[in-house]
Design a protein around this motif. Structure first.
Motif, PDB file in Angstrom:
ATOM      1  N   THR A  94     -31.517 -37.496 -16.640  1.00 26.56           N
ATOM      2  CA  THR A  94     -30.103 -37.596 -16.999  1.00 26.56           C
ATOM      3  C   THR A  94     -29.305 -36.414 -16.478  1.00 26.56           C
ATOM      4  OG1 THR A  94     -30.462 -36.481 -19.107  1.00 26.56           O
ATOM      5  CG2 THR A  94     -30.518 -38.882 -19.139  1.00 26.56           C
ATOM      6  N   LEU A  95     -28.083 -36.705 -16.095  1.00 27.27           N
ATOM      7  CA  LEU A  95     -27.130 -35.678 -15.691  1.00 27.27           C
ATOM      8  C   LEU A  95     -25.792 -36.039 -16.320  1.00 27.27           C
ATOM      9  CD1 LEU A  95     -26.438 -33.195 -13.889  1.00 27.27           C
ATOM     10  CD2 LEU A  95     -25.765 -34.847 -12.126  1.00 27.27           C
ATOM     11  N   TRP A  96     -25.272 -35.146 -17.153  1.00 25.02           N
ATOM     12  CA  TRP A  96     -23.979 -35.348 -17.774  1.00 25.02           C
ATOM     13  C   TRP A  96     -23.045 -34.260 -17.268  1.00 25.02           C
ATOM     14  CZ3 TRP A  96     -25.173 -36.175 -23.708  1.00 25.02           C
ATOM     15  CH2 TRP A  96     -25.900 -37.362 -23.864  1.00 25.02           C
ATOM     16  N   ILE A  97     -21.891 -34.670 -16.749  1.00 26.26           N
ATOM     17  CA  ILE A  97     -20.918 -33.727 -16.203  1.00 26.26           C
ATOM     18  C   ILE A  97     -19.596 -33.920 -16.919  1.00 26.26           C
ATOM     19  CG2 ILE A  97     -19.653 -32.994 -14.152  1.00 26.26           C
ATOM     20  CD1 ILE A  97     -21.954 -34.231 -12.464  1.00 26.26           C
ATOM     21  N   GLY A  98     -19.038 -32.847 -17.438  1.00 28.45           N
ATOM     22  CA  GLY A  98     -17.714 -32.858 -18.040  1.00 28.45           C
ATOM     23  C   GLY A  98     -16.844 -31.832 -17.346  1.00 28.45           C
ATOM     24  N   THR A  99     -15.644 -32.242 -16.940  1.00 24.30           N
ATOM     25  CA  THR A  99     -14.747 -31.338 -16.226  1.00 24.30           C
ATOM     26  C   THR A  99     -13.308 -31.773 -16.434  1.00 24.30           C
ATOM     27  OG1 THR A  99     -14.283 -30.340 -14.048  1.00 24.30           O
ATOM     28  CG2 THR A  99     -14.931 -32.660 -14.065  1.00 24.30           C
ATOM     29  N   ALA A 100     -12.406 -30.824 -16.448  1.00 21.35           N
ATOM     30  CA  ALA A 100     -10.993 -31.171 -16.547  1.00 21.35           C
ATOM     31  C   ALA A 100     -10.488 -31.687 -15.206  1.00 21.35           C
ATOM     32  CB  ALA A 100     -10.186 -29.957 -17.002  1.00 21.35           C
ATOM     33  N   ASP A 101     -10.858 -31.007 -14.142  1.00 20.01           N
ATOM     34  CA  ASP A 101     -10.387 -31.349 -12.802  1.00 20.01           C
ATOM     35  C   ASP A 101     -11.579 -31.682 -11.915  1.00 20.01           C
ATOM     36  OD1 ASP A 101      -8.695 -31.727 -10.641  1.00 20.01           O
ATOM     37  OD2 ASP A 101      -8.300 -29.598 -10.319  1.00 20.01           O
ATOM     38  N   ILE A 102     -11.410 -32.656 -11.061  1.00 21.71           N
ATOM     39  CA  ILE A 102     -12.483 -33.037 -10.152  1.00 21.71           C
ATOM     40  C   ILE A 102     -11.876 -33.322  -8.786  1.00 21.71           C
ATOM     41  CG2 ILE A 102     -12.379 -35.450 -10.874  1.00 21.71           C
ATOM     42  CD1 ILE A 102     -15.438 -35.546 -10.420  1.00 21.71           C
ATOM     43  N   LYS A 103     -12.519 -32.772  -7.769  1.00 23.42           N
ATOM     44  CA  LYS A 103     -12.064 -32.977  -6.390  1.00 23.42           C
ATOM     45  C   LYS A 103     -13.260 -33.307  -5.519  1.00 23.42           C
ATOM     46  CE  LYS A 103      -7.974 -30.204  -6.866  1.00 23.42           C
ATOM     47  NZ  LYS A 103      -7.262 -28.998  -6.525  1.00 23.42           N
ATOM     48  N   ASP A 104     -13.027 -33.436  -4.244  1.00 22.99           N
ATOM     49  CA  ASP A 104     -14.082 -33.816  -3.302  1.00 22.99           C
ATOM     50  C   ASP A 104     -14.963 -32.608  -2.958  1.00 22.99           C
ATOM     51  OD1 ASP A 104     -11.784 -32.819  -1.983  1.00 22.99           O
ATOM     52  OD2 ASP A 104     -12.485 -33.609  -0.073  1.00 22.99           O
ATOM     53  N   VAL A 105     -15.850 -32.274  -3.873  1.00 18.68           N
ATOM     54  CA  VAL A 105     -16.770 -31.146  -3.714  1.00 18.68           C
ATOM     55  C   VAL A 105     -17.839 -31.496  -2.679  1.00 18.68           C
ATOM     56  CG1 VAL A 105     -18.487 -29.735  -4.910  1.00 18.68           C
ATOM     57  CG2 VAL A 105     -16.390 -30.408  -6.085  1.00 18.68           C
ATOM     58  N   TYR A 106     -18.144 -30.537  -1.820  1.00 19.30           N
ATOM     59  CA  TYR A 106     -19.210 -30.714  -0.840  1.00 19.30           C
ATOM     60  C   TYR A 106     -20.355 -29.769  -1.160  1.00 19.30           C
ATOM     61  CZ  TYR A 106     -16.835 -34.016   2.119  1.00 19.30           C
ATOM     62  OH  TYR A 106     -16.258 -35.162   2.591  1.00 19.30           O
ATOM     63  N   VAL A 107     -21.565 -30.207  -0.823  1.00 20.04           N
ATOM     64  CA  VAL A 107     -22.777 -29.429  -1.077  1.00 20.04           C
ATOM     65  C   VAL A 107     -23.609 -29.365   0.202  1.00 20.04           C
ATOM     66  CG1 VAL A 107     -22.868 -29.959  -3.544  1.00 20.04           C
ATOM     67  CG2 VAL A 107     -23.983 -31.481  -1.916  1.00 20.04           C
ATOM     68  N   LYS A 108     -24.452 -28.347   0.274  1.00 20.96           N
ATOM     69  CA  LYS A 108     -25.344 -28.207   1.426  1.00 20.96           C
ATOM     70  C   LYS A 108     -26.524 -29.158   1.282  1.00 20.96           C
ATOM     71  CE  LYS A 108     -24.163 -23.386   1.894  1.00 20.96           C
ATOM     72  NZ  LYS A 108     -24.559 -22.012   1.634  1.00 20.96           N
ATOM     73  N   GLN A 109     -26.833 -29.846   2.361  1.00 19.11           N
ATOM     74  CA  GLN A 109     -28.044 -30.663   2.411  1.00 19.11           C
ATOM     75  C   GLN A 109     -28.637 -30.462   3.797  1.00 19.11           C
ATOM     76  OE1 GLN A 109     -27.692 -34.679   1.081  1.00 19.11           O
ATOM     77  NE2 GLN A 109     -29.756 -35.202   1.674  1.00 19.11           N
ATOM     78  N   ASN A 110     -29.802 -29.829   3.815  1.00 20.01           N
ATOM     79  CA  ASN A 110     -30.426 -29.418   5.074  1.00 20.01           C
ATOM     80  C   ASN A 110     -29.445 -28.525   5.835  1.00 20.01           C
ATOM     81  OD1 ASN A 110     -32.717 -30.963   4.378  1.00 20.01           O
ATOM     82  ND2 ASN A 110     -31.749 -32.793   5.207  1.00 20.01           N
ATOM     83  N   SER A 111     -29.052 -28.896   7.034  1.00 16.74           N
ATOM     84  CA  SER A 111     -28.156 -28.034   7.816  1.00 16.74           C
ATOM     85  C   SER A 111     -26.716 -28.537   7.830  1.00 16.74           C
ATOM     86  CB  SER A 111     -28.673 -27.916   9.252  1.00 16.74           C
ATOM     87  OG  SER A 111     -28.704 -29.200   9.854  1.00 16.74           O
ATOM     88  N   SER A 112     -26.384 -29.487   6.943  1.00 16.10           N
ATOM     89  CA  SER A 112     -25.019 -30.000   6.935  1.00 16.10           C
ATOM     90  C   SER A 112     -24.440 -29.974   5.523  1.00 16.10           C
ATOM     91  CB  SER A 112     -24.989 -31.415   7.507  1.00 16.10           C
ATOM     92  OG  SER A 112     -25.816 -32.263   6.748  1.00 16.10           O
ATOM     93  N   ALA A 113     -23.168 -30.343   5.438  1.00 14.17           N
ATOM     94  CA  ALA A 113     -22.491 -30.439   4.146  1.00 14.17           C
ATOM     95  C   ALA A 113     -22.184 -31.913   3.888  1.00 14.17           C
ATOM     96  CB  ALA A 113     -21.215 -29.623   4.154  1.00 14.17           C
ATOM     97  N   ILE A 114     -22.487 -32.351   2.673  1.00 17.13           N
ATOM     98  CA  ILE A 114     -22.231 -33.741   2.288  1.00 17.13           C
ATOM     99  C   ILE A 114     -21.424 -33.742   0.985  1.00 17.13           C
ATOM    100  CG2 ILE A 114     -24.378 -34.531   3.376  1.00 17.13           C
ATOM    101  CD1 ILE A 114     -25.396 -34.955   0.392  1.00 17.13           C
ATOM    102  N   PRO A 115     -20.748 -34.849   0.681  1.00 17.60           N
ATOM    103  CA  PRO A 115     -20.053 -34.920  -0.604  1.00 17.60           C
ATOM    104  C   PRO A 115     -21.055 -34.870  -1.764  1.00 17.60           C
ATOM    105  CG  PRO A 115     -19.348 -36.700   0.858  1.00 17.60           C
ATOM    106  CD  PRO A 115     -20.527 -36.039   1.503  1.00 17.60           C
ATOM    107  N   LEU A 116     -20.695 -34.156  -2.808  1.00 17.00           N
ATOM    108  CA  LEU A 116     -21.508 -34.150  -4.028  1.00 17.00           C
ATOM    109  C   LEU A 116     -21.725 -35.577  -4.513  1.00 17.00           C
ATOM    110  CD1 LEU A 116     -22.891 -32.762  -6.451  1.00 17.00           C
ATOM    111  CD2 LEU A 116     -20.638 -32.686  -7.534  1.00 17.00           C
ATOM    112  N   LEU A 117     -20.746 -36.428  -4.289  1.00 15.97           N
ATOM    113  CA  LEU A 117     -20.886 -37.832  -4.676  1.00 15.97           C
ATOM    114  C   LEU A 117     -22.087 -38.480  -3.992  1.00 15.97           C
ATOM    115  CD1 LEU A 117     -17.114 -38.784  -4.654  1.00 15.97           C
ATOM    116  CD2 LEU A 117     -18.616 -38.612  -6.659  1.00 15.97           C
TER     117      LEU A 117
END
Length: 173
Positions: free
Chosen positions: A27-50
Protein backbone atom coordinates in the motif's frame (compact mmCIF):
# COMPACT_ATOMS: atom_id res chain seq x y z
CA UNK A 1 13.57 -3.38 11.71
CA UNK A 2 14.70 -1.09 14.53
CA UNK A 3 12.61 2.02 15.13
CA UNK A 4 13.93 5.17 13.49
CA UNK A 5 12.98 8.82 13.26
CA UNK A 6 14.87 10.86 10.68
CA UNK A 7 14.65 14.61 10.20
CA UNK A 8 14.38 15.39 6.47
CA UNK A 9 15.16 18.74 4.89
CA UNK A 10 15.32 20.27 1.41
CA UNK A 11 16.75 17.91 -1.27
CA UNK A 12 16.62 14.96 1.13
CA UNK A 13 12.90 14.88 0.41
CA UNK A 14 13.70 13.43 -2.97
CA UNK A 15 16.52 11.09 -1.95
CA UNK A 16 15.06 9.87 1.35
CA UNK A 17 11.29 10.00 0.78
CA UNK A 18 10.26 9.93 -2.86
CA UNK A 19 12.84 7.28 -3.73
CA UNK A 20 11.06 4.83 -1.36
CA UNK A 21 8.01 4.64 -3.59
CA UNK A 22 9.47 2.01 -5.91
CA UNK A 23 10.02 -0.43 -3.04
CA UNK A 24 6.43 -0.36 -1.72
CA UNK A 25 4.99 -3.88 -1.51
CA UNK A 26 1.29 -3.52 -0.62
CA UNK A 27 0.00 0.00 0.00
CA UNK A 28 0.96 3.58 -0.70
CA UNK A 29 -1.12 6.44 0.67
CA UNK A 30 -0.28 9.99 -0.42
CA UNK A 31 -1.85 13.14 1.00
CA UNK A 32 -0.91 16.57 -0.32
CA UNK A 33 -2.44 20.01 -0.65
CA UNK A 34 -0.84 20.70 -4.03
CA UNK A 35 0.10 18.24 -6.73
CA UNK A 36 1.95 18.87 -9.98
CA UNK A 37 3.73 16.87 -12.65
CA UNK A 38 6.59 15.57 -10.49
CA UNK A 39 9.38 13.72 -12.28
CA UNK A 40 11.63 11.05 -10.80
CA UNK A 41 14.88 9.41 -11.85
CA UNK A 42 14.60 5.98 -13.42
CA UNK A 43 17.88 4.52 -14.64
CA UNK A 44 19.47 7.32 -16.69
CA UNK A 45 16.28 9.25 -17.48
CA UNK A 46 13.49 11.18 -15.78
CA UNK A 47 9.93 9.89 -15.89
CA UNK A 48 6.66 11.17 -14.41
CA UNK A 49 6.02 9.99 -10.86
CA UNK A 50 2.66 8.93 -12.25
CA UNK A 51 4.56 6.30 -14.27
CA UNK A 52 5.95 4.84 -11.05
CA UNK A 53 2.46 4.86 -9.53
CA UNK A 54 1.16 3.05 -12.63
CA UNK A 55 3.91 0.43 -12.21
CA UNK A 56 2.90 -0.09 -8.57
CA UNK A 57 -0.72 -0.56 -9.60
CA UNK A 58 0.33 -3.14 -12.21
CA UNK A 59 2.11 -5.03 -9.41
CA UNK A 60 -1.09 -5.04 -7.35
CA UNK A 61 -0.09 -2.32 -4.89
CA UNK A 62 -3.03 -0.32 -3.55
CA UNK A 63 -2.40 3.38 -4.13
CA UNK A 64 -4.53 6.13 -2.60
CA UNK A 65 -4.07 9.79 -3.41
CA UNK A 66 -5.89 12.64 -1.71
CA UNK A 67 -5.21 16.23 -2.74
CA UNK A 68 -6.81 19.62 -2.26
CA UNK A 69 -7.15 21.05 -5.74
CA UNK A 70 -7.34 19.95 -9.32
CA UNK A 71 -3.84 19.65 -10.83
CA UNK A 72 -2.80 21.60 -13.91
CA UNK A 73 -2.67 20.59 -17.55
CA UNK A 74 0.89 19.16 -17.39
CA UNK A 75 -0.19 16.74 -14.67
CA UNK A 76 -3.30 15.78 -16.65
CA UNK A 77 -1.19 15.19 -19.76
CA UNK A 78 1.09 12.84 -17.81
CA UNK A 79 -1.92 11.19 -16.13
CA UNK A 80 -3.47 10.39 -19.50
CA UNK A 81 -0.31 8.49 -20.57
CA UNK A 82 -1.05 5.78 -17.99
CA UNK A 83 -4.61 4.40 -18.47
CA UNK A 84 -4.34 2.17 -15.38
CA UNK A 85 -4.44 5.31 -13.24
CA UNK A 86 -8.01 5.98 -14.39
CA UNK A 87 -9.26 2.55 -13.35
CA UNK A 88 -7.03 1.50 -10.42
CA UNK A 89 -5.74 4.64 -8.66
CA UNK A 90 -7.95 5.53 -5.71
CA UNK A 91 -8.05 9.31 -5.89
CA UNK A 92 -10.06 11.86 -3.92
CA UNK A 93 -10.01 15.62 -4.13
CA UNK A 94 -10.80 17.33 -0.82
CA UNK A 95 -10.42 21.12 -0.70
CA UNK A 96 -9.77 21.04 3.06
CA UNK A 97 -6.65 18.83 2.84
CA UNK A 98 -3.53 20.66 3.81
CA UNK A 99 -1.47 17.86 5.35
CA UNK A 100 1.47 16.41 3.48
CA UNK A 101 2.13 12.77 4.22
CA UNK A 102 3.16 9.59 2.50
CA UNK A 103 2.47 6.26 4.19
CA UNK A 104 4.53 3.34 2.89
CA UNK A 105 3.04 -0.14 3.47
CA UNK A 106 1.35 1.14 6.64
CA UNK A 107 4.79 0.81 8.29
CA UNK A 108 6.72 4.00 7.52
CA UNK A 109 5.42 7.55 7.25
CA UNK A 110 6.72 10.85 5.96
CA UNK A 111 5.02 13.87 7.55
CA UNK A 112 6.23 17.30 6.60
CA UNK A 113 5.83 20.51 4.68
CA UNK A 114 6.55 19.30 1.14
CA UNK A 115 3.73 19.15 -1.38
CA UNK A 116 3.88 16.66 -4.23
CA UNK A 117 5.52 19.16 -6.58
CA UNK A 118 8.94 19.39 -8.20
CA UNK A 119 9.98 22.27 -5.95
CA UNK A 120 8.59 20.55 -2.85
CA UNK A 121 9.53 16.89 -2.96
CA UNK A 122 10.62 16.31 -6.57
CA UNK A 123 13.96 16.34 -8.31
CA UNK A 124 14.42 20.06 -8.96
CA UNK A 125 17.92 21.40 -8.44
CA UNK A 126 18.99 22.86 -5.07
CA UNK A 127 18.61 26.44 -6.29
CA UNK A 128 15.03 25.84 -7.47
CA UNK A 129 13.63 23.99 -4.46
CA UNK A 130 11.44 25.18 -1.63
CA UNK A 131 12.88 25.11 1.86
CA UNK A 132 11.10 22.08 3.28
CA UNK A 133 11.29 19.97 6.42
CA UNK A 134 9.66 16.87 7.77
CA UNK A 135 10.18 13.56 9.50
CA UNK A 136 10.45 10.04 8.16
CA UNK A 137 9.77 7.34 10.71
CA UNK A 138 8.56 3.86 11.46
CA UNK A 139 7.79 4.78 15.10
CA UNK A 140 4.54 2.83 15.64
CA UNK A 141 2.62 5.56 17.52
CA UNK A 142 3.38 8.16 14.84
CA UNK A 143 2.61 5.77 11.97
CA UNK A 144 -0.70 4.76 13.59
CA UNK A 145 -1.70 8.40 14.16
CA UNK A 146 -0.96 9.22 10.50
CA UNK A 147 -2.93 6.18 9.30
CA UNK A 148 -5.85 7.22 11.50
CA UNK A 149 -5.84 10.80 10.19
CA UNK A 150 -5.60 9.73 6.55
CA UNK A 151 -8.20 6.97 6.89
CA UNK A 152 -10.65 9.19 8.80
CA UNK A 153 -10.51 11.70 5.98
CA UNK A 154 -10.67 8.98 3.32
CA UNK A 155 -13.80 7.49 4.87
CA UNK A 156 -15.52 10.89 4.85
CA UNK A 157 -15.86 11.29 8.60
CA UNK A 158 -15.52 15.09 8.34
CA UNK A 159 -17.75 15.57 5.27
CA UNK A 160 -21.04 16.18 7.06
CA UNK A 161 -19.66 19.23 8.89
CA UNK A 162 -17.07 20.32 6.31
CA UNK A 163 -18.65 23.60 5.27
CA UNK A 164 -16.93 23.54 1.85
CA UNK A 165 -19.05 21.05 -0.07
CA UNK A 166 -19.68 23.57 -2.83
CA UNK A 167 -15.98 23.29 -3.71
CA UNK A 168 -15.85 19.51 -3.41
CA UNK A 169 -15.59 17.77 -6.76
CA UNK A 170 -15.30 14.26 -5.28
CA UNK A 171 -18.09 13.78 -2.80
CA UNK A 172 -16.68 11.28 -0.31
CA UNK A 173 -19.99 11.02 1.55
Amino acid sequence: MPTFIKYIQNEEHYSEVLSRITSVRKTLWIGTADIKDVYVKQNSSAIPLLGQLADLLKRGVGVRLVHAKEPGSNFQEDFDKFPILTTELERVLCPRVHFKMIIFDLEIVYIGSANLTGAGIGMKGPNRRNFESGILTNEPKIVEAAIEQFDTLWMGTHCAKCGRKEFCIDKIK
